[in-house]
Design an enzyme around this catalytic site. Structure first.
Site, PDB file in Angstrom:
ATOM      1  N   SER A  10      43.815 -44.608  28.504  1.00  0.00           N
ATOM      2  CA  SER A  10      42.860 -45.191  27.561  1.00  0.00           C
ATOM      3  C   SER A  10      43.275 -44.809  26.144  1.00  0.00           C
ATOM      4  O   SER A  10      43.248 -43.634  25.770  1.00  0.00           O
ATOM      5  CB  SER A  10      41.448 -44.677  27.839  1.00  0.00           C
ATOM      6  OG  SER A  10      40.614 -45.072  26.771  1.00  0.00           O
ATOM      7  N   HIS A  35      44.943 -49.281  28.398  1.00  0.00           N
ATOM      8  CA  HIS A  35      43.520 -49.626  28.408  1.00  0.00           C
ATOM      9  C   HIS A  35      42.992 -49.585  26.979  1.00  0.00           C
ATOM     10  O   HIS A  35      43.089 -48.575  26.289  1.00  0.00           O
ATOM     11  CB  HIS A  35      42.778 -48.615  29.295  1.00  0.00           C
ATOM     12  CG  HIS A  35      41.332 -48.923  29.502  1.00  0.00           C
ATOM     13  ND1 HIS A  35      40.892 -49.880  30.396  1.00  0.00           N
ATOM     14  CD2 HIS A  35      40.216 -48.392  28.935  1.00  0.00           C
ATOM     15  CE1 HIS A  35      39.567 -49.921  30.375  1.00  0.00           C
ATOM     16  NE2 HIS A  35      39.127 -49.042  29.492  1.00  0.00           N
ATOM     17  N   ASP A  37      39.782 -50.055  24.604  1.00  0.00           N
ATOM     18  CA  ASP A  37      38.316 -50.066  24.592  1.00  0.00           C
ATOM     19  C   ASP A  37      37.796 -50.721  23.324  1.00  0.00           C
ATOM     20  O   ASP A  37      37.990 -50.193  22.222  1.00  0.00           O
ATOM     21  CB  ASP A  37      37.789 -48.629  24.696  1.00  0.00           C
ATOM     22  CG  ASP A  37      37.962 -48.073  26.100  1.00  0.00           C
ATOM     23  OD1 ASP A  37      37.446 -48.692  27.038  1.00  0.00           O
ATOM     24  OD2 ASP A  37      38.622 -47.030  26.248  1.00  0.00           O
ATOM     25  N   MET A  39      34.723 -51.709  21.161  1.00  0.00           N
ATOM     26  CA  MET A  39      33.311 -51.347  20.947  1.00  0.00           C
ATOM     27  C   MET A  39      32.946 -51.710  19.516  1.00  0.00           C
ATOM     28  O   MET A  39      33.726 -51.431  18.599  1.00  0.00           O
ATOM     29  CB  MET A  39      33.100 -49.847  21.118  1.00  0.00           C
ATOM     30  CG  MET A  39      33.720 -49.233  22.357  1.00  0.00           C
ATOM     31  SD  MET A  39      33.225 -47.498  22.482  1.00  0.00           S
ATOM     32  CE  MET A  39      34.353 -46.933  23.759  1.00  0.00           C
ATOM     33  N   HIS A  68      38.799 -53.779  27.603  1.00  0.00           N
ATOM     34  CA  HIS A  68      37.470 -53.478  28.149  1.00  0.00           C
ATOM     35  C   HIS A  68      36.459 -53.732  27.042  1.00  0.00           C
ATOM     36  O   HIS A  68      36.385 -52.983  26.078  1.00  0.00           O
ATOM     37  CB  HIS A  68      37.477 -52.013  28.623  1.00  0.00           C
ATOM     38  CG  HIS A  68      36.158 -51.523  29.105  1.00  0.00           C
ATOM     39  ND1 HIS A  68      35.899 -50.170  29.291  1.00  0.00           N
ATOM     40  CD2 HIS A  68      35.024 -52.170  29.466  1.00  0.00           C
ATOM     41  CE1 HIS A  68      34.667 -50.015  29.727  1.00  0.00           C
ATOM     42  NE2 HIS A  68      34.105 -51.205  29.839  1.00  0.00           N
ATOM     43  N   MET A  70      33.104 -53.707  25.487  1.00  0.00           N
ATOM     44  CA  MET A  70      31.765 -53.118  25.509  1.00  0.00           C
ATOM     45  C   MET A  70      30.967 -53.735  24.376  1.00  0.00           C
ATOM     46  O   MET A  70      30.661 -53.072  23.373  1.00  0.00           O
ATOM     47  CB  MET A  70      31.882 -51.596  25.405  1.00  0.00           C
ATOM     48  CG  MET A  70      32.290 -50.977  26.723  1.00  0.00           C
ATOM     49  SD  MET A  70      32.944 -49.324  26.541  1.00  0.00           S
ATOM     50  CE  MET A  70      34.657 -49.718  26.178  1.00  0.00           C
ATOM     51  N   MET A 143      32.263 -48.179  36.124  1.00  0.00           N
ATOM     52  CA  MET A 143      32.181 -47.103  35.129  1.00  0.00           C
ATOM     53  C   MET A 143      31.743 -45.813  35.814  1.00  0.00           C
ATOM     54  O   MET A 143      30.753 -45.796  36.550  1.00  0.00           O
ATOM     55  CB  MET A 143      31.169 -47.450  34.023  1.00  0.00           C
ATOM     56  CG  MET A 143      31.617 -48.500  33.022  1.00  0.00           C
ATOM     57  SD  MET A 143      33.166 -48.168  32.169  1.00  0.00           S
ATOM     58  CE  MET A 143      32.845 -46.609  31.330  1.00  0.00           C
ATOM     59  N   GLY A 148      31.075 -45.676  26.158  1.00  0.00           N
ATOM     60  CA  GLY A 148      30.891 -45.384  24.738  1.00  0.00           C
ATOM     61  C   GLY A 148      31.859 -44.349  24.191  1.00  0.00           C
ATOM     62  O   GLY A 148      32.321 -44.482  23.065  1.00  0.00           O
ATOM     63  N   PHE A 149      32.161 -43.355  24.994  1.00  0.00           N
ATOM     64  CA  PHE A 149      32.992 -42.257  24.470  1.00  0.00           C
ATOM     65  C   PHE A 149      33.925 -41.707  25.539  1.00  0.00           C
ATOM     66  O   PHE A 149      33.591 -41.734  26.729  1.00  0.00           O
ATOM     67  CB  PHE A 149      32.093 -41.114  23.963  1.00  0.00           C
ATOM     68  CG  PHE A 149      31.183 -41.545  22.855  1.00  0.00           C
ATOM     69  CD1 PHE A 149      31.620 -41.533  21.529  1.00  0.00           C
ATOM     70  CD2 PHE A 149      29.902 -42.012  23.127  1.00  0.00           C
ATOM     71  CE1 PHE A 149      30.788 -41.965  20.507  1.00  0.00           C
ATOM     72  CE2 PHE A 149      29.064 -42.456  22.111  1.00  0.00           C
ATOM     73  CZ  PHE A 149      29.514 -42.434  20.793  1.00  0.00           C
ATOM     74  N   GLY A 150      35.072 -41.213  25.073  1.00  0.00           N
ATOM     75  CA  GLY A 150      35.982 -40.516  25.972  1.00  0.00           C
ATOM     76  C   GLY A 150      35.510 -39.085  26.173  1.00  0.00           C
ATOM     77  O   GLY A 150      34.579 -38.619  25.512  1.00  0.00           O
ATOM     78  N   GLY A 151      36.128 -38.417  27.125  1.00  0.00           N
ATOM     79  CA  GLY A 151      35.887 -36.988  27.304  1.00  0.00           C
ATOM     80  C   GLY A 151      34.603 -36.611  28.020  1.00  0.00           C
ATOM     81  O   GLY A 151      34.173 -35.462  27.962  1.00  0.00           O
ATOM     82  N   ASP A 177      36.790 -45.806  35.461  1.00  0.00           N
ATOM     83  CA  ASP A 177      36.959 -45.486  34.036  1.00  0.00           C
ATOM     84  C   ASP A 177      35.925 -44.446  33.627  1.00  0.00           C
ATOM     85  O   ASP A 177      34.723 -44.702  33.693  1.00  0.00           O
ATOM     86  CB  ASP A 177      36.771 -46.794  33.235  1.00  0.00           C
ATOM     87  CG  ASP A 177      36.984 -46.613  31.740  1.00  0.00           C
ATOM     88  OD1 ASP A 177      37.396 -45.521  31.310  1.00  0.00           O
ATOM     89  OD2 ASP A 177      36.734 -47.587  31.003  1.00  0.00           O
ATOM     90  N   GLY A 178      36.423 -43.293  33.218  1.00  0.00           N
ATOM     91  CA  GLY A 178      35.548 -42.239  32.706  1.00  0.00           C
ATOM     92  C   GLY A 178      35.697 -40.940  33.480  1.00  0.00           C
ATOM     93  O   GLY A 178      35.357 -40.876  34.664  1.00  0.00           O
ATOM     94  N   GLY A 179      36.284 -39.944  32.831  1.00  0.00           N
ATOM     95  CA  GLY A 179      36.377 -38.623  33.447  1.00  0.00           C
ATOM     96  C   GLY A 179      37.422 -38.499  34.544  1.00  0.00           C
ATOM     97  O   GLY A 179      37.383 -37.557  35.330  1.00  0.00           O
ATOM     98  N   GLY A 199      41.824 -41.200  29.818  1.00  0.00           N
ATOM     99  CA  GLY A 199      42.012 -40.967  28.392  1.00  0.00           C
ATOM    100  C   GLY A 199      42.344 -39.515  28.101  1.00  0.00           C
ATOM    101  O   GLY A 199      43.502 -39.132  27.983  1.00  0.00           O
ATOM    102  N   SER A 200      41.305 -38.676  28.059  1.00  0.00           N
ATOM    103  CA  SER A 200      41.530 -37.292  27.622  1.00  0.00           C
ATOM    104  C   SER A 200      42.448 -36.516  28.554  1.00  0.00           C
ATOM    105  O   SER A 200      43.215 -35.671  28.094  1.00  0.00           O
ATOM    106  CB  SER A 200      40.206 -36.561  27.410  1.00  0.00           C
ATOM    107  OG  SER A 200      39.246 -37.002  28.294  1.00  0.00           O
TER     108      SER A 200
END
Ligand code: DX5
Ligand code: ZN
Length: 226
Positions: A10, A35, A37, A39, A68, A70, A143, A148-151, A177-179, A199-200
């Site tokens: 991401s 990826h 994002d 927004m 993606h 959003m 999701m 909304g946010f990475g990490g 997607d996410g974590g 991402g992170s």
């Protein structure tokens, strides 16, 4: 099972001031997709990039740009993103209850690959009609954090959605997607996810190559067990 592992860093976690070199760094590290994002402060409380940035980036890479969206009005983005050179166009089902058929058709007719995403609170059944339509989406993005946010922290309870989808649609691309990272990939891969956004965990690693190959190996290993 005939679904390929796709690892998609991401770019939200990248150094946006050096986007072209960051994408190249990820591709050199083994990324399949990038990826992106998108927004714009409504739907999620964050502001990132839009078509102009995709257009600039496209001049530097031929890679698959997995966008993606959003946003509350994805239909307004189809043409600009197609012109900019987006590859995948994933919109949120929550925003598109009344016009998803038209949306999918427009995405396809402009040469992009349609996908549908759902937030953690949205029931999985909401995407079935879109997967089973005459002109269907080609990917479902589950999701695993609030968008909304990475990490953020991975939500393991979302894996029921992935399991249900994989059972129902053996050859569908299922993205999470996410974590996602080394500590959460196994549960996602064994549930049946094959497209992994990270991402992170990738950008924060001293060796992104190692993380990307670990993510890919987990997906492939889980598939061999099926
Ligand atoms: C969150 C975005 C994600 C995010 C993932 O709304 O959709 O793509 O960048 O970042 P990590 O992997 O750090 O959770
Ligand atoms: Zn995303």
């Amino acid at each position: 099972m005939e679904v390929k592992a796709k690892i998609a860093p991401s770019m939200l976690s990248s150094d946006f001031a050096n986007l072209a070199s960051e994408t190249q760094r990820m591709l050199n590290s083994g990324a399949d997709w990038l990826h992106m994002d998108i927004m714009v402060l409504h739907f999620v409380p964050n502001l990132t990039i839009g078509a102009p940035v995709i257009e600039s980036l496209r001049k530097h890479t031929t890679a698959y740009l997995d966008c993606h969206l959003m946003v509350t009005n994805p239909v307004d983005y189809v043409e600009p993103l197609a012109k900019a050179g987006a590859s995948g166009f994933t919109f949120h089902v929550e925003t598109s209850k009344d016009n998803w058929q038209e949306l999918i058709q427009r995405i396809k007719s402009l040469g992009m690959r349609p996908g549908v995403a759902l937030k953690p609170g949205t029931p999985i059944g909401d995407v079935y009609p879109l997967v089973e339509a005459e002109a269907p989406v080609e990917m479902v993005l589950v999701m695993t954090v609030e968008p909304g946010f990475g990490g953020q922290k991975f939500m393991p309870e979302m894996m029921d959605k992935v399991r249900i989808l994989r059972k129902k649609y053996p050859s569908l691309d299922i993205e999470v997607d996410g974590g996602l990272g080394p500590s959460t990939i196994e549960i996602a891969a064994s549930a049946g996810a094959n497209c992994i956004v990270a991402g992170s965990s990738v950008f924060g690693a001293p060796e992104p190559t190692e993380v990307i190959s670990l993510l890919r190996n987990s997906v492939q290993k889980a598939q061999q067990k099926c």
